[in-house]
Design a protein around this motif. Structure first.
Motif, short mmCIF file in Angstrom:
data_model
loop_
_atom_site.label_atom_id
_atom_site.label_comp_id
_atom_site.label_asym_id
_atom_site.label_seq_id
_atom_site.Cartn_x
_atom_site.Cartn_y
_atom_site.Cartn_z
N ILE A 17 -1.20 -47.63 -19.32
CA ILE A 17 -1.92 -47.62 -20.59
C ILE A 17 -3.41 -47.69 -20.29
CG2 ILE A 17 -2.33 -48.86 -22.74
CD1 ILE A 17 0.52 -49.99 -22.45
N ASN A 18 -4.15 -46.68 -20.72
CA ASN A 18 -5.60 -46.67 -20.57
C ASN A 18 -6.18 -47.22 -21.86
OD1 ASN A 18 -8.37 -45.97 -20.57
ND2 ASN A 18 -7.98 -44.34 -19.10
N VAL A 19 -6.82 -48.36 -21.79
CA VAL A 19 -7.32 -49.02 -23.00
C VAL A 19 -8.78 -48.70 -23.28
CG1 VAL A 19 -5.62 -50.86 -22.94
CG2 VAL A 19 -7.79 -51.15 -21.73
N ASP A 20 -9.29 -47.67 -22.61
CA ASP A 20 -10.70 -47.32 -22.82
C ASP A 20 -10.88 -45.80 -22.92
OD1 ASP A 20 -13.35 -48.03 -23.29
OD2 ASP A 20 -13.89 -48.00 -21.17
N ILE A 21 -10.05 -45.17 -23.74
CA ILE A 21 -10.19 -43.73 -23.96
C ILE A 21 -11.29 -43.52 -24.99
CG2 ILE A 21 -9.09 -41.63 -24.80
CD1 ILE A 21 -6.44 -42.75 -23.76
N ILE A 26 -13.82 -38.32 -21.11
CA ILE A 26 -13.07 -37.07 -21.15
C ILE A 26 -13.98 -35.94 -20.66
CG2 ILE A 26 -11.85 -35.43 -22.63
CD1 ILE A 26 -11.43 -37.86 -24.57
N ARG A 27 -13.49 -35.17 -19.70
CA ARG A 27 -14.26 -34.05 -19.18
C ARG A 27 -13.42 -32.78 -19.24
NH1 ARG A 27 -17.73 -37.15 -19.71
NH2 ARG A 27 -19.15 -38.02 -18.19
N ALA A 28 -14.09 -31.67 -19.46
CA ALA A 28 -13.42 -30.37 -19.45
C ALA A 28 -13.90 -29.60 -18.22
CB ALA A 28 -13.75 -29.59 -20.71
N LYS A 29 -12.95 -29.03 -17.50
CA LYS A 29 -13.27 -28.20 -16.34
C LYS A 29 -12.21 -27.12 -16.24
CE LYS A 29 -14.11 -28.29 -11.41
NZ LYS A 29 -14.15 -29.07 -10.19
N PHE A 38 -10.26 -45.08 -15.07
CA PHE A 38 -9.04 -45.85 -15.26
C PHE A 38 -9.23 -47.32 -14.88
CE2 PHE A 38 -7.63 -41.55 -15.25
CZ PHE A 38 -6.52 -41.53 -16.07
N GLY A 39 -10.48 -47.76 -14.86
CA GLY A 39 -10.81 -49.13 -14.47
C GLY A 39 -10.19 -50.18 -15.37
N THR A 40 -9.97 -49.86 -16.62
CA THR A 40 -9.37 -50.83 -17.55
C THR A 40 -7.94 -50.46 -17.90
OG1 THR A 40 -10.34 -49.64 -19.41
CG2 THR A 40 -11.55 -51.55 -18.59
N SER A 41 -7.32 -49.63 -17.08
CA SER A 41 -5.92 -49.26 -17.32
C SER A 41 -5.01 -50.42 -16.96
CB SER A 41 -5.54 -48.04 -16.47
OG SER A 41 -6.25 -46.92 -16.91
N VAL A 55 -9.74 -59.15 -25.11
CA VAL A 55 -9.96 -57.79 -25.59
C VAL A 55 -10.50 -56.98 -24.43
CG1 VAL A 55 -11.27 -56.36 -27.20
CG2 VAL A 55 -10.39 -58.58 -27.93
N VAL A 56 -9.92 -55.81 -24.20
CA VAL A 56 -10.31 -54.95 -23.09
C VAL A 56 -10.71 -53.59 -23.63
CG1 VAL A 56 -9.54 -53.89 -20.95
CG2 VAL A 56 -8.63 -56.11 -21.61
N GLY A 57 -11.80 -53.04 -23.11
CA GLY A 57 -12.23 -51.70 -23.52
C GLY A 57 -13.60 -51.73 -24.17
N THR A 58 -14.05 -50.58 -24.59
CA THR A 58 -15.34 -50.44 -25.26
C THR A 58 -15.16 -50.83 -26.72
OG1 THR A 58 -15.87 -48.62 -23.76
CG2 THR A 58 -17.20 -48.82 -25.77
N PRO A 59 -15.87 -51.85 -27.20
CA PRO A 59 -15.67 -52.35 -28.56
C PRO A 59 -15.63 -51.28 -29.65
CG PRO A 59 -17.16 -53.78 -27.38
CD PRO A 59 -16.90 -52.59 -26.50
#
Length: 66
Positions: A17-21, A26-29, A38-41, A55-59
């Motif tokens: 579970i990635n809690v900071d999407i 997100i990158r497109a290539k 994935f540091g907070t996965s 609470v984990v992730g970007t508020p």
């Protein structure tokens, strides 16, 4: 958007579970989306077993049910 949902679906199938999407992660290539940072996965089993109260992730992008 469908590509991003497919990425998240595959992560969840793998128990991750990635809690900071957020847009910054997100990158497109080559016409493909890539999810970064994935540091907070968390591993799903760890999340359920520990039931952490922090609470984990970007508020700004964090779900309200954390």
């Amino acid at each position: 958007m469908v590509q991003l949902l497919e990425i998240v679906k595959n992560m969840h199938k793998a128990g991750i579970i990635n809690v900071d999407i957020k847009p910054e992660n997100i990158r497109a290539k080559d016409n493909k989306l890539h999810l970064l940072d994935f540091g907070t996965s968390l591993e799903y089993t760890t999340l359920v077993e520990e039931k952490t109260a922090c609470v984990v992730g970007t508020p700004m992008y964090t779900s309200t049910f954390q």
